[in-house]
Design a protein around this motif. Structure first.
Motif, PDB file in Angstrom:
ATOM      1  N   ILE A  96      26.481  30.030   1.212  1.00 25.40           N
ATOM      2  CA  ILE A  96      25.685  31.068   1.192  1.00 25.40           C
ATOM      3  C   ILE A  96      25.807  32.067   0.263  1.00 25.40           C
ATOM      4  N   VAL A  97      27.060  32.800   0.388  1.00 21.27           N
ATOM      5  CA  VAL A  97      27.243  33.955  -0.292  1.00 21.27           C
ATOM      6  C   VAL A  97      27.674  33.719  -1.677  1.00 21.27           C
ATOM      7  N   VAL A  98      28.501  32.686  -1.848  1.00 20.45           N
ATOM      8  CA  VAL A  98      28.829  32.332  -3.260  1.00 20.45           C
ATOM      9  C   VAL A  98      27.897  31.591  -4.306  1.00 20.45           C
ATOM     10  N   PRO A  99      26.898  30.908  -3.473  1.00 22.24           N
ATOM     11  CA  PRO A  99      25.772  30.451  -4.433  1.00 22.24           C
ATOM     12  C   PRO A  99      24.842  31.391  -4.734  1.00 22.24           C
ATOM     13  N   VAL A 100      24.411  32.311  -3.720  1.00 24.88           N
ATOM     14  CA  VAL A 100      23.523  33.400  -3.947  1.00 24.88           C
ATOM     15  C   VAL A 100      23.997  34.159  -5.267  1.00 24.88           C
ATOM     16  N   ILE A 101      25.198  34.677  -4.988  1.00 23.08           N
ATOM     17  CA  ILE A 101      25.762  35.406  -6.120  1.00 23.08           C
ATOM     18  C   ILE A 101      25.757  34.804  -7.475  1.00 23.08           C
ATOM     19  N   VAL A 102      26.058  33.627  -7.550  1.00 17.03           N
ATOM     20  CA  VAL A 102      25.969  32.933  -8.847  1.00 17.03           C
ATOM     21  C   VAL A 102      24.606  32.660  -9.415  1.00 17.03           C
ATOM     22  N   ALA A 103      23.980  32.268  -8.417  1.00 17.86           N
ATOM     23  CA  ALA A 103      22.089  32.171  -8.929  1.00 17.86           C
ATOM     24  C   ALA A 103      21.761  33.459  -9.650  1.00 17.86           C
ATOM     25  N   GLN A 104      22.011  34.565  -8.791  1.00 21.96           N
ATOM     26  CA  GLN A 104      21.498  35.915  -9.076  1.00 21.96           C
ATOM     27  C   GLN A 104      22.120  36.261 -10.457  1.00 21.96           C
ATOM     28  N   ILE A 105      23.453  36.138 -10.590  1.00 18.38           N
ATOM     29  CA  ILE A 105      24.111  36.572 -12.030  1.00 18.38           C
ATOM     30  C   ILE A 105      23.460  35.768 -13.154  1.00 18.38           C
ATOM     31  N   LEU A 106      23.175  34.263 -12.787  1.00 17.60           N
ATOM     32  CA  LEU A 106      22.713  33.450 -13.864  1.00 17.60           C
ATOM     33  C   LEU A 106      21.256  33.840 -14.142  1.00 17.60           C
ATOM     34  N   ARG A 107      20.323  34.113 -13.195  1.00 20.14           N
ATOM     35  CA  ARG A 107      19.275  34.529 -13.403  1.00 20.14           C
ATOM     36  C   ARG A 107      18.939  35.670 -14.063  1.00 20.14           C
ATOM     37  N   ARG A 108      19.767  36.714 -13.854  1.00 19.48           N
ATOM     38  CA  ARG A 108      19.588  37.975 -14.625  1.00 19.48           C
ATOM     39  C   ARG A 108      19.909  37.826 -16.027  1.00 19.48           C
ATOM     40  N   ARG A 109      20.975  37.020 -16.356  1.00 17.37           N
ATOM     41  CA  ARG A 109      21.326  36.677 -17.627  1.00 17.37           C
ATOM     42  C   ARG A 109      20.238  36.194 -18.370  1.00 17.37           C
ATOM     43  N   LEU A 110      19.725  35.109 -17.658  1.00 15.63           N
ATOM     44  CA  LEU A 110      18.652  34.181 -18.516  1.00 15.63           C
ATOM     45  C   LEU A 110      17.449  35.196 -18.762  1.00 15.63           C
ATOM     46  N   LEU A 111      17.007  35.826 -17.818  1.00 18.43           N
ATOM     47  CA  LEU A 111      15.754  36.591 -18.029  1.00 18.43           C
ATOM     48  C   LEU A 111      16.052  37.540 -18.975  1.00 18.43           C
ATOM     49  N   ALA A 112      17.375  38.274 -19.122  1.00 17.05           N
ATOM     50  CA  ALA A 112      17.914  39.447 -19.975  1.00 17.05           C
ATOM     51  C   ALA A 112      17.859  38.762 -21.286  1.00 17.05           C
ATOM     52  N   THR A 113      18.346  37.648 -21.678  1.00 20.02           N
ATOM     53  CA  THR A 113      18.220  36.883 -22.945  1.00 20.02           C
ATOM     54  C   THR A 113      17.090  36.183 -23.581  1.00 20.02           C
ATOM     55  N   GLY A 114      16.625  35.295 -22.604  1.00 19.69           N
ATOM     56  CA  GLY A 114      15.550  34.549 -23.013  1.00 19.69           C
ATOM     57  C   GLY A 114      14.239  34.660 -22.380  1.00 19.69           C
ATOM     58  N   GLY A 115      14.283  35.487 -21.389  1.00 19.18           N
ATOM     59  CA  GLY A 115      13.073  35.723 -20.722  1.00 19.18           C
ATOM     60  C   GLY A 115      12.816  34.612 -19.545  1.00 19.18           C
ATOM     61  N   GLN A 116      11.562  34.593 -19.034  1.00 20.42           N
ATOM     62  CA  GLN A 116      11.058  33.578 -18.150  1.00 20.42           C
ATOM     63  C   GLN A 116      11.084  32.239 -18.855  1.00 20.42           C
TER      64      GLN A 116
END
Length: 363
Positions: A187-207
């Motif tokens: 739970i904890v590790v996948p949630v952290i990895v997913a949220q970091i990756l999500r934020r970076r993708l949205l910041a660099t390439g958007g939806q």
């Protein structure tokens, strides 16, 4: 739905057969993979579960978690089924089938141990795998995450007392290392990895960047599920072939319990007017089990070769195929569910209020 997804049950059946045969023909390989564990948590399986659930977790916007409270009906139903019904219904089914109906067909010295294993299995609600099932029914991902987190918190304080009550033991040895490590890894590790990756993708390439990655990861998630299935059945391939009747008999109360609790949660959600995208995950969470914790607890209490350990392992073996059947039922019954009077009434009231959280379209 892709061709691969449409015939997922076929691939699951083939993987079950392949796992049993490979585990029987090449036991040494599977013993080596199975030995790669810490505190009874298998590391290769943990990695595969990351690949399964991270794509689902990428869809979750943590800012929207504050709105989960509107699904209080689904949360209440799931908690009642998980903690007030499930362990006790399994105890009743265990005593009925294993302690009475099937007693002449089972080793007499293992009857009580088998029942204990079934109770331990039912007292541990599912965690990570629920994300996979929820995704297959287009379930509300924020509800699924919050409900899993809530169950984990309750499990810390409720697991031992419930098992102790039903087994009549004065003290239960909870494998805390397995519990903590499982929650952290699944739970904890996948949630952290997913949220970091999500934020970076949205910041660099958007939806568009996020949607592109989700589309690419979809097949990876399902393939990981199938590989996990091969491993799980491979680990127990020798036992399945050596004790087919025992495993079949132990599966009966587990199957009844899964369908009973899933059906109960689903019907209660419909009666209270909860949305289908919440009722589906609620039913799945109410039916599935945290098998890593159950297996570890059974081994620590009764030993590796005990009937209790075998009973929890049977829960592992039937988890995926049985939950896929529940997924199929939930998906096929959506029209009937949404025609419920309470569901239509709550939906009509909600139309005049703020929009409800809706699951993102399947990628």
């Amino acid at each position: 739905m892709t061709l691969f997804e449409r015939y997922l049950t076929v691939w699951v059946a083939l993987c079950i057969i392949a796992g049993v045969l490979l585990g029987h023909l090449f036991p040494g390989i599977f013993h080596a993979i199975g030995a790669a564990e810490i505190a009874k948590v298998n590391l290769p399986v943990a990695v595969l579960i990351w690949l399964m659930i991270i794509p689902m977790l990428l869809k979750i916007d943590f800012a929207a978690l504050s709105q989960v409270g509107r699904h209080w009906r689904g949360i209440s139903v799931t908690l009642i089924v998980n903690w007030a019904v499930k362990p006790f219904s399994m105890a009743l089914l265990g005593w009925l089938f294993i302690g009475w109906l099937f007693r002449p067909l089972l080793p007499a010295d293992q009857i009580d141990s088998y029942i204990a294993g079934l109770i331990i299995l039912a007292a541990a609600p599912c965690t990570a795998m629920v994300f996979v099932w929820s995704n297959l029914i287009k379930g509300e991902p924020h509800f699924t995450l919050s409900q899993v987190a809530l169950n984990d918190v309750i499990m810390v304080v409720a697991f031992a007392p419930i098992v102790a009550l039903l087994l009549g033991l004065s003290a239960i040895t909870v494998p805390w290392d397995t519990l903590v490590l499982s929650v952290g890894l699944y739970i904890v590790v996948p949630v952290i990895v997913a949220q970091i990756l999500r934020r970076r993708l949205l910041a660099t390439g958007g939806q568009a960047a996020l949607d592109g990655l989700l589309k690419w990861l979809g097949p990876v998630s399902l393939v990981s599920l199938l590989v996990t299935l091969v491993l799980l059945f491979g680990f127990q391939g020798e036992q399945i072939i050596a004790q087919p009747l025992v495993i079949l008999l132990l599966a009966v109360p587990i199957l009844i319990q899964v369908y009973f609790n899933a059906g109960l949660a689903y019907l209660l959600n419909r009666a209270t007017g909860e949305e289908h995208c919440v009722a589906g995950p609620s039913a799945l969470i109410g039916a599935s089990n945290f098998f890593e914790l159950a297996v570890a607890a059974a081994i620590s209490l009764f030993g590796f070769q005990s009937g209790a350990a075998l009973a929890t392992v049977v829960g592992v073996l039937i988890e995926v195929p049985v939950m896929l059947s529940v997924v199929w039922i939930v998906n096929r019954s959506k029209g009937w569910y949404e025609r419920g009077e309470a569901v239509r009434s709550v939906a009509a009231k909600g139309a005049n209020e703020s929009p409800s959280i809706k699951p993102r379209p399947a990628q």
